[in-house]
Motif scaffolding. Structure first.
Motif, mmCIF file in Angstrom:
data_model
loop_
_atom_site.group_PDB
_atom_site.id
_atom_site.type_symbol
_atom_site.label_atom_id
_atom_site.label_comp_id
_atom_site.label_asym_id
_atom_site.label_seq_id
_atom_site.Cartn_x
_atom_site.Cartn_y
_atom_site.Cartn_z
ATOM 1 N N TYR A 13 1.092 -1.071 -0.017
ATOM 2 C CA TYR A 13 0.021 -0.089 0.005
ATOM 3 C C TYR A 13 0.845 1.285 -0.128
ATOM 4 C CZ TYR A 13 -3.425 -3.482 1.579
ATOM 5 O OH TYR A 13 -4.461 -4.551 1.863
ATOM 6 N N PHE A 14 0.434 2.197 -0.660
ATOM 7 C CA PHE A 14 1.068 3.552 -0.439
ATOM 8 C C PHE A 14 0.194 4.271 0.554
ATOM 9 C CE2 PHE A 14 3.303 2.709 -4.810
ATOM 10 C CZ PHE A 14 4.662 3.094 -4.237
ATOM 11 N N GLU A 15 0.737 5.065 1.191
ATOM 12 C CA GLU A 15 -0.304 5.746 2.223
ATOM 13 C C GLU A 15 -0.546 7.223 1.974
ATOM 14 O OE1 GLU A 15 -1.837 4.253 4.466
ATOM 15 O OE2 GLU A 15 -0.480 2.105 4.421
ATOM 16 N N LYS A 16 0.373 7.594 1.118
ATOM 17 C CA LYS A 16 0.095 9.152 0.561
ATOM 18 C C LYS A 16 0.223 9.100 -1.012
ATOM 19 C CE LYS A 16 2.792 11.012 4.469
ATOM 20 N NZ LYS A 16 4.071 11.204 4.997
ATOM 21 N N PRO A 17 -0.710 10.250 -1.419
ATOM 22 C CA PRO A 17 -1.569 11.133 -0.560
ATOM 23 C C PRO A 17 -2.641 10.375 -0.129
ATOM 24 C CG PRO A 17 -1.805 11.105 -3.090
ATOM 25 C CD PRO A 17 -0.662 10.446 -2.991
ATOM 26 N N ARG A 19 -4.563 6.335 1.091
ATOM 27 C CA ARG A 19 -4.237 4.784 0.982
ATOM 28 C C ARG A 19 -4.670 4.302 -0.489
ATOM 29 N NH1 ARG A 19 -3.023 0.816 4.696
ATOM 30 N NH2 ARG A 19 -4.035 -1.224 4.682
ATOM 31 N N PHE A 20 -3.461 3.538 -0.929
ATOM 32 C CA PHE A 20 -3.473 2.989 -2.318
ATOM 33 C C PHE A 20 -3.146 1.570 -2.313
ATOM 34 C CE2 PHE A 20 -1.393 3.060 -6.647
ATOM 35 C CZ PHE A 20 -2.682 2.597 -7.349
ATOM 36 N N HIS A 21 -3.851 0.622 -2.534
ATOM 37 C CA HIS A 21 -3.274 -0.634 -2.543
ATOM 38 C C HIS A 21 -2.565 -0.980 -3.929
ATOM 39 C CE1 HIS A 21 -4.655 -5.179 -1.678
ATOM 40 N NE2 HIS A 21 -3.415 -5.197 -1.952
ATOM 41 N N VAL A 22 -1.371 -0.789 -3.997
ATOM 42 C CA VAL A 22 -0.618 -0.857 -5.456
ATOM 43 C C VAL A 22 -0.363 -2.311 -5.778
ATOM 44 C CG1 VAL A 22 1.497 -0.405 -4.163
ATOM 45 C CG2 VAL A 22 1.367 0.185 -6.662
ATOM 46 N N LEU A 23 -0.036 -3.377 -4.984
ATOM 47 C CA LEU A 23 0.200 -4.579 -5.454
ATOM 48 C C LEU A 23 -0.542 -5.412 -4.731
ATOM 49 C CD1 LEU A 23 4.083 -4.544 -5.429
ATOM 50 C CD2 LEU A 23 2.712 -4.422 -7.420
ATOM 51 N N GLY A 40 2.930 -4.899 -18.761
ATOM 52 C CA GLY A 40 1.739 -4.352 -18.328
ATOM 53 C C GLY A 40 1.695 -3.046 -18.478
ATOM 54 N N LYS A 41 0.598 -2.235 -18.268
ATOM 55 C CA LYS A 41 0.607 -0.738 -18.707
ATOM 56 C C LYS A 41 1.133 0.044 -17.734
ATOM 57 C CE LYS A 41 -3.731 -0.655 -21.257
ATOM 58 N NZ LYS A 41 -5.104 -1.499 -20.824
ATOM 59 N N SER A 42 1.660 0.971 -18.064
ATOM 60 C CA SER A 42 2.095 2.126 -17.241
ATOM 61 C C SER A 42 1.481 2.353 -15.955
ATOM 62 C CB SER A 42 2.376 3.393 -17.920
ATOM 63 O OG SER A 42 3.074 4.428 -17.177
ATOM 64 N N GLY A 43 1.964 2.314 -14.994
ATOM 65 C CA GLY A 43 1.273 2.685 -13.528
ATOM 66 C C GLY A 43 0.419 1.346 -12.935
ATOM 67 N N CYS A 44 0.850 0.104 -13.449
ATOM 68 C CA CYS A 44 0.341 -1.057 -13.035
ATOM 69 C C CYS A 44 0.946 -1.612 -11.942
ATOM 70 C CB CYS A 44 -0.096 -2.085 -14.066
ATOM 71 S SG CYS A 44 1.552 -3.054 -14.665
ATOM 72 N N GLY A 45 2.230 -1.080 -11.650
ATOM 73 C CA GLY A 45 2.924 -1.524 -10.264
ATOM 74 C C GLY A 45 4.318 -2.372 -10.686
ATOM 75 N N LYS A 46 4.810 -2.405 -11.947
ATOM 76 C CA LYS A 46 5.933 -3.100 -12.118
ATOM 77 C C LYS A 46 7.380 -2.630 -11.511
ATOM 78 C CE LYS A 46 5.591 -2.016 -16.609
ATOM 79 N NZ LYS A 46 4.432 -1.026 -16.293
ATOM 80 N N SER A 47 7.319 -1.329 -11.472
ATOM 81 C CA SER A 47 8.613 -0.691 -10.844
ATOM 82 C C SER A 47 8.515 -1.012 -9.335
ATOM 83 C CB SER A 47 8.901 0.500 -11.110
ATOM 84 O OG SER A 47 9.246 0.643 -12.688
ATOM 85 N N THR A 48 7.381 -0.779 -8.707
ATOM 86 C CA THR A 48 7.135 -1.031 -7.449
ATOM 87 C C THR A 48 7.479 -2.321 -7.075
ATOM 88 O OG1 THR A 48 5.504 0.773 -7.617
ATOM 89 C CG2 THR A 48 5.327 -0.645 -5.542
ATOM 90 N N LEU A 49 7.115 -3.364 -7.739
ATOM 91 C CA LEU A 49 7.292 -4.743 -7.596
ATOM 92 C C LEU A 49 8.619 -5.041 -7.677
ATOM 93 C CD1 LEU A 49 6.436 -7.477 -7.063
ATOM 94 C CD2 LEU A 49 5.981 -7.887 -9.540
HETATM 95 N N1 ADP Z 1 6.119 6.672 -3.614
HETATM 96 C C1 ADP Z 1 4.837 6.645 -4.149
HETATM 97 N N2 ADP Z 1 3.729 7.247 -3.554
HETATM 98 C C2 ADP Z 1 2.582 7.076 -3.975
HETATM 99 N N3 ADP Z 1 1.984 6.528 -5.218
HETATM 100 C C3 ADP Z 1 3.239 5.905 -5.883
HETATM 101 C C4 ADP Z 1 4.548 6.070 -5.717
HETATM 102 N N4 ADP Z 1 5.325 5.225 -6.492
HETATM 103 C C5 ADP Z 1 4.367 5.120 -7.488
HETATM 104 N N5 ADP Z 1 3.054 5.244 -7.055
HETATM 105 C C6 ADP Z 1 1.972 4.933 -7.616
HETATM 106 O O1 ADP Z 1 1.804 3.475 -8.147
HETATM 107 C C7 ADP Z 1 1.529 2.926 -9.264
HETATM 108 C C8 ADP Z 1 2.370 2.098 -9.793
HETATM 109 O O2 ADP Z 1 3.777 2.953 -10.105
HETATM 110 P P1 ADP Z 1 4.713 2.016 -10.898
HETATM 111 O O3 ADP Z 1 5.070 0.768 -9.939
HETATM 112 O O4 ADP Z 1 5.952 2.950 -11.023
HETATM 113 O O5 ADP Z 1 4.332 1.759 -12.189
HETATM 114 P P2 ADP Z 1 4.754 0.946 -13.614
HETATM 115 O O6 ADP Z 1 6.225 0.956 -13.378
HETATM 116 O O7 ADP Z 1 4.054 -0.285 -13.937
HETATM 117 O O8 ADP Z 1 4.631 2.111 -14.673
HETATM 118 C C9 ADP Z 1 1.230 4.184 -10.027
HETATM 119 O O9 ADP Z 1 0.007 4.473 -9.750
HETATM 120 C C10 ADP Z 1 2.037 5.251 -9.541
HETATM 121 O O10 ADP Z 1 1.281 6.552 -9.685
#
Ligand code: ADP
Ligand code: MG
Length: 224
Positions: A13-17, A19-23, A40-49
């Motif tokens: 989860y990202f808490e800011k801005p 709460r967002f369930h990213v993975l 996966g599309k831009s923003g789907c969570g690949k880099s976060t993973l």
């Molecule tokens: N540090 C952060 N705080 C809040 N939201 C974030 C942060 N980093 C990424 N996000 C959001 O999380 C989602 C996944 O991001 P990201 O993993 O970069 O996607 P991808 O690499 O698939 O394009 C996006 O909606 C992005 O805006």
């Protein structure tokens, strides 16, 4: 077959801005010698993973195993050791030190690990340069080699400590099609000849189709 990397029920989860369930409940395994891509599309969570898998981000729920060892919850010192020894990274941008030679750039992660003498590390660095067919660049400043060559130097640097797995976040994203194809061929050979495991995030469908398996993500989930 032996498992190199395993993700078990990873949620983030990202808490800011807000709460967002990213993975959402991410589960998969990478076997030794497997070449896997993530699409996966831009923003789907690949880099976060990838940040979590590479042990740089420790704020998640679930478990991560590297060579069957649980690495979730380990101290940051131990994680930094594991990362340097077992995981090689290749990013979209090479992050080479411009004023250092190609050889020095490649030697850096091995110096940091501190398990070998400088003479041995230099020999290892030359071996990686040979493997990537860029021996002739050894003594050039990193700032003086081409974009495609820089990415090969970055791969040599990622290989210096003989990692268990190479992870890449769009490593061909900044390359023309010829250099992107070179990088693919290098990855394919590392997998086929050295039984290295690779996990590569890519936007490039042609690249992904030629890997052993595609992990498809959508809205924070693995859909296939
Ligand atoms: N540090 C952060 N705080 C809040 N939201 C974030 C942060 N980093 C990424 N996000 C959001 O999380 C989602 C996944 O991001 P990201 O993993 O970069 O996607 P991808 O690499 O698939 O394009 C996006 O909606 C992005 O805006
Ligand atoms: Mg990304």
């Amino acid at each position: 077959m032996s498992t190199v990397l395993e993700a078990k029920s990873i949620n983030k989860y990202f808490e800011k801005p807000t709460r967002f369930h990213v993975l959402k409940d991410i589960n998969f395994k990478i076997e030794k010698g497997e070449f896997v891509s993530i699409m996966g599309k831009s923003g789907c969570g690949k880099s976060t993973l990838l940040y979590i898998l590479s042990t740089m981000d420790t704020e998640y729920e679930g478990a991560l195993l590297l060579n069957n060892e649980i690495i979730s919850g380990q101290s940051s010192n131990h994680l930094s050791y594991i990362r340097n020894k077992h995981i090689g990274f290749v990013f979209q941008f090479h992050y080479l030190l411009a004023d250092f030679t190609v050889l020095e750039n490649i030697m850096l992660p091995a110096k940091k690990l501190g398990e070998k003498s400088l003479v041995e590390i230099e020999q290892d660095a030359y071996d990686k340069l040979k493997l990537l067919k860029i021996e002739h660049l050894a003594l050039k400043k990193a700032s003086q080699v081409s974009g495609g060559e820089k990415q090969r130097v970055a791969i040599a640097r990622a290989l210096i400590n003989n990692p268990s797995i190479i992870m890449g976040d769009e490593p061909t994203g900044n390359l023309d099609s010829h250099n992107a194809d070179n990088v693919f061929t290098i990855f394919r050979e590392l997998c086929d000849k050295q039984h290295l495991s690779l996990l590569i995030v890519t936007h490039d469908e042609d690249f992904a189709k030629r890997t052993d398996r595609i992990i498809q993500m959508e809205d924070g989930r693995i859909i296939s």
